[in-house]
Design an enzyme around this catalytic site. Structure first.
Site, PDB file in Angstrom:
ATOM      1  N   HIS A 291     -80.612  62.658  16.262  1.00 42.23           N
ATOM      2  CA  HIS A 291     -80.105  62.127  15.042  1.00 42.23           C
ATOM      3  C   HIS A 291     -80.706  62.816  13.771  1.00 42.23           C
ATOM      4  O   HIS A 291     -82.145  63.116  13.853  1.00 42.23           O
ATOM      5  CB  HIS A 291     -80.415  60.686  14.555  1.00 42.23           C
ATOM      6  CG  HIS A 291     -79.497  60.097  13.506  1.00 42.23           C
ATOM      7  ND1 HIS A 291     -79.680  60.198  12.382  1.00 42.23           N
ATOM      8  CD2 HIS A 291     -78.335  59.432  13.558  1.00 42.23           C
ATOM      9  CE1 HIS A 291     -78.713  59.705  11.562  1.00 42.23           C
ATOM     10  NE2 HIS A 291     -77.953  59.110  12.296  1.00 42.23           N
ATOM     11  N   ASP A 340     -74.212  56.437  18.506  1.00 43.04           N
ATOM     12  CA  ASP A 340     -72.595  56.836  19.209  1.00 43.04           C
ATOM     13  C   ASP A 340     -72.801  56.703  20.531  1.00 43.04           C
ATOM     14  O   ASP A 340     -71.833  56.414  21.252  1.00 43.04           O
ATOM     15  CB  ASP A 340     -72.488  58.344  18.808  1.00 43.04           C
ATOM     16  CG  ASP A 340     -72.239  58.678  17.185  1.00 43.04           C
ATOM     17  OD1 ASP A 340     -71.419  57.814  16.820  1.00 43.04           O
ATOM     18  OD2 ASP A 340     -72.811  59.462  16.856  1.00 43.04           O
TER      19      ASP A 340
END
Length: 408
Positions: A291, A340
């Protein structure tokens, strides 16, 4: 009274640390030293007042380098909505409560569908091809509701809240069908998420969806939120703001990422290490890991995976995710799981549609986009116009279009 550190004060004012000390020496800020904490601190109210004076000193230039916001702080612990941790809210609240917090309204927000608008949205969706993805259908429903709402351009905060709550309630009803009275948005959304809406869902699913919606409601100035704020800065109506956010969300580097993570996790279920080895040999980035904001695990993923670990139906999906994470984490510096991956594990565990993560993102982030629109509507004039650096041919150069013959 709340106090800010020198670094926090500098960030709030958009200046360097040295400038903060200069302000203190000139009497514009009062430096306070606490007994328990080293370094100077400054009263938040005083800092806010100075920031406000700076905004009022001149007319808006149309260009900004920073967007000051009071909505969400993204820290190493995850997002904080107006000072309240999203992780804690995911365990105790729902999207209705988070909308009230982000939109600053008393009591939970009601996402009620408007019957007249719902009929229009359903008629439009009836003409959508079977291949339309969840975000395609969400976008179509938003456009249909916009076209049928003659009062959508009212920018007053109360009107914006009323329009936005009806918009989301109507879109969810159009996508998922009617739900029993009193059902919250998470419960109403379930039929649109499941591969087979006729099957009775696992009782744990509604709680997982509720938590996911809370965690995804806002994440600071993500790409889709900046797009939504740009639209709001022109006084575009709520529907246009949401449409702008949806346009940016609908990309593989943003809202579609959970679908790629789901495809990878589904293929890795029988042999996680083997599937990981193939991706690494191909030199591909493994979906669901890493991320731009978090150096370690995405705190939102941690909260959602924590829920799934207590769910027997998710045992295989979570074990697969853990095995892949362990393989990537060898050496201690591999990419960590992001939200996700957690969404992919949820989708796999409860046999949800491959695009269910997209729909969760769109529904939840609509609440965040509206909060940012409300904040942007209060700003003076259109201001989100970056300064471009032109690198093309100059007039009069040999490549000037006016003197160059083009073949057509």
């Amino acid at each position: 009274m709340e106090y800010l550190t020198v670094a926090e004060t500098a960030e709030r004012l958009g200046v360097k640390r040295e400038t903060v000390y200069a302000y203190a020496s000139r009497g514009l800020l009062t430096s306070v030293r606490g007994a328990q904490r080293r370094g100077s601190r400054f009263a938040q109210d005083e800092v806010e007042a100075l920031a406000a004076r700076g905004r009022e000193a001149g007319a808006p230039s149309g260009t900004v380098e920073r967007i000051r916001t009071r909505i969400t702080l993204v820290s190493a612990d995850g997002p904080w909505f107006r000072g309240v941790g999203a992780g804690g809210l995911a365990r105790t609240s729902d999207l209705e409560g988070v909308a009230a917090l982000l939109w600053e309204t008393p009591g939970p927000v009601r996402f009620d569908a408007d019957p007249a608008l719902l009929a229009v949205a359903r008629a439009v969706l009836a003409g959508a091809p079977d291949s339309a993805r969840a975000t395609d259908r969400f976008r179509l429903a938003v456009a249909a509701v916009a076209a049928a709402d003659p009062l959508r351009a009212d920018p007053r905060p109360g009107a914006v809240v009323a329009t936005a709550s009806t918009l989301l309630g109507t879109v969810v009803a159009a996508l998922a069908g009617d739900a029993p009275p009193g059902t919250d948005l998470a419960g109403r959304l379930l039929p649109a998420l499941r591969r087979d809406p006729r099957r009775t869902p696992d009782p744990a699913l509604a709680g997982h969806v509720r938590a996911a919606l809370v965690l995804l409601a806002d994440h600071g100035l993500a790409a889709s939120t900046v797009a939504a704020r740009v639209a709001a800065s022109t006084l575009a109506d709520v529907h246009a703001v949401v449409s702008a956010g949806l346009g940016a969300l609908d990309g593989p580097r943003h809202g579609l990422a959970s679908g790629f993570a789901h495809r990878f996790l589904a293929g890795a279920l029988d042999d996680p290490r083997g599937a990981l080895a193939e991706w690494l040999r191909a030199g591909e980035r493994v979906p669901g890991f890493g991320h731009a904001v978090y150096r370690g695990p995405d705190p939102r993923a941690t909260v959602l995976l924590e829920r799934l670990r207590a769910d027997p139906a998710a045992a295989a999906a979570v074990a697969c995710a853990d095995a892949v994470a362990a393989g990537l984490g060898r050496g201690g510096d591999g990419p960590a799981p992001n939200v996700d991956l957690a969404l992919a594990a949820l989708m796999l565990a409860h046999d949800l549609r491959p695009d269910a993560g997209e729909l969760l993102f769109a529904c939840a982030r609509t609440v965040g986009w509206v909060a940012h629109a409300l904040e942007e509507y209060a700003e003076p004039g259109p201001r989100l116009r970056p300064t471009g650096v032109y690198t093309g041919p100059r007039p009069g150069s040999t490549s000037d279009a006016s003197t160059t013959t083009l073949s057509v």
